[in-house]
Design a protein around this motif. Structure first.
Motif, PDB file in Angstrom:
ATOM      1  N   GLU A 108       0.842  -1.188   0.000  1.00  0.00           N
ATOM      2  CA  GLU A 108       0.000   0.000   0.000  1.00  0.00           C
ATOM      3  C   GLU A 108       0.876   1.237   0.000  1.00  0.00           C
ATOM      4  N   VAL A 109       0.365   2.282  -0.613  1.00  0.00           N
ATOM      5  CA  VAL A 109       0.982   3.600  -0.543  1.00  0.00           C
ATOM      6  C   VAL A 109      -0.034   4.500   0.134  1.00  0.00           C
ATOM      7  N   ARG A 110       0.398   5.159   1.177  1.00  0.00           N
ATOM      8  CA  ARG A 110      -0.514   6.028   1.925  1.00  0.00           C
ATOM      9  C   ARG A 110       0.135   7.386   2.105  1.00  0.00           C
ATOM     10  N   GLU A 111      -0.700   8.369   2.375  1.00  0.00           N
ATOM     11  CA  GLU A 111      -0.187   9.707   2.640  1.00  0.00           C
ATOM     12  C   GLU A 111       0.093   9.861   4.122  1.00  0.00           C
ATOM     13  N   LEU A 112       1.225  10.447   4.425  1.00  0.00           N
ATOM     14  CA  LEU A 112       1.560  10.738   5.812  1.00  0.00           C
ATOM     15  C   LEU A 112       0.632  11.846   6.313  1.00  0.00           C
ATOM     16  N   ASP A 113       0.247  11.741   7.551  1.00  0.00           N
ATOM     17  CA  ASP A 113      -0.640  12.711   8.164  1.00  0.00           C
ATOM     18  C   ASP A 113       0.043  14.074   8.277  1.00  0.00           C
ATOM     19  N   ALA A 114      -0.761  15.121   8.338  1.00  0.00           N
ATOM     20  CA  ALA A 114      -0.223  16.479   8.469  1.00  0.00           C
ATOM     21  C   ALA A 114       0.603  16.644   9.743  1.00  0.00           C
ATOM     22  N   SER A 115       0.410  15.775  10.714  1.00  0.00           N
ATOM     23  CA  SER A 115       1.182  15.854  11.961  1.00  0.00           C
ATOM     24  C   SER A 115       2.580  15.259  11.828  1.00  0.00           C
ATOM     25  N   TYR A 116       2.907  14.646  10.711  1.00  0.00           N
ATOM     26  CA  TYR A 116       4.210  14.003  10.514  1.00  0.00           C
ATOM     27  C   TYR A 116       5.342  14.999  10.716  1.00  0.00           C
ATOM     28  N   ARG A 117       6.310  14.589  11.502  1.00  0.00           N
ATOM     29  CA  ARG A 117       7.536  15.369  11.727  1.00  0.00           C
ATOM     30  C   ARG A 117       8.687  14.373  11.815  1.00  0.00           C
ATOM     31  N   LYS A 118       9.899  14.858  11.616  1.00  0.00           N
ATOM     32  CA  LYS A 118      11.070  14.012  11.744  1.00  0.00           C
ATOM     33  C   LYS A 118      12.242  14.853  12.195  1.00  0.00           C
ATOM     34  N   PHE A 119      13.284  14.172  12.649  1.00  0.00           N
ATOM     35  CA  PHE A 119      14.545  14.858  12.906  1.00  0.00           C
ATOM     36  C   PHE A 119      15.676  13.894  12.617  1.00  0.00           C
ATOM     37  N   ASP A 120      16.801  14.455  12.255  1.00  0.00           N
ATOM     38  CA  ASP A 120      18.029  13.698  12.026  1.00  0.00           C
ATOM     39  C   ASP A 120      19.078  14.250  12.988  1.00  0.00           C
ATOM     40  N   ARG A 121      19.907  13.365  13.466  1.00  0.00           N
ATOM     41  CA  ARG A 121      20.923  13.795  14.414  1.00  0.00           C
ATOM     42  C   ARG A 121      22.287  13.526  13.840  1.00  0.00           C
TER      43      ARG A 121
END
Length: 121
Positions: A108-121
Motif C-alpha cells: 500500500e501507498v498512503r499519505e503521511l498525516d499532516a502531523s508528521y515530523r522528523k529529525f536527524d541527528r
C-alpha cells in the motif's frame, strides 16, 4: 519521507533477497514518486509469529509479506497505484519461489498525516 515498512514471515527469510529488494524499491520510489534517494528509509521486520486462515501456525505452507509506503501528500492516485504495482512486481522478483509455500504479498501507498515530523541527528 518516504517512510517504508516491510514485514515478512517465516518461511520467506531464506528466499528473500532483502538487500536487492530494498535497493530496487528505493530506486522505484525515486523514479515513480519523485522522492530523493537520501530520503528513502526502510524498516524491515521479520515476523516469526504469523497466522493464515484456520491453519496451524506451525504449518509452513504460507508466507506473508506486507509493504507500507508513507509519502507526503501531493501524489496522484495514479502515481500511488504505479508504485504499489512496482512494489508487488519487485517482491515477485526478489522472493524466490519455494515448493509447498504460498506467498501472500500486499503493498500500500498512503499519505503521511499532516502531523508528521522528523529529525536527524
Amino acid at each position: 519521507m518516504p517512510q517504508i515498512t516491510v514485514d515478512y514471515s517465516h518461511p520467506v527469510e531464506d528466499a528473500f533477497d532483502v538487500d536487492g529488494f530494498t535497493r530496487s524499491l528505493h530506486e522505484a520510489v525515486v523514479e515513480i514518486a519523485a522522492a530523493k534517494p537520501e530520503a528513502c528509509k526502510t524498516l524491515i521486520r521479520h515476523d516469526c509469529l504469523s497466522a493464515y486462515g484456520y491453519d496451524d501456525r506451525a504449518d509452513e505452507g504460507h508466507a506473508l509479506v506486507t509493504v507500507s509506503i508513507g509519502l507526503l501528500p501531493g501524489r496522484t492516485d495514479e502515481v500511488k497505484a504505479r508504485l504499489t504495482e512496482a512494489t508487488l512486481e519487485l517482491l515477485g522478483k526478489f522472493i524466490a519461489p519455494q515448493d509447498g509455500v504460498t506467498l501472500h504479498a500486499a503493498a500500500e501507498v498512503r499519505e503521511l498525516d499532516a502531523s508528521y515530523r522528523k529529525f536527524d541527528r
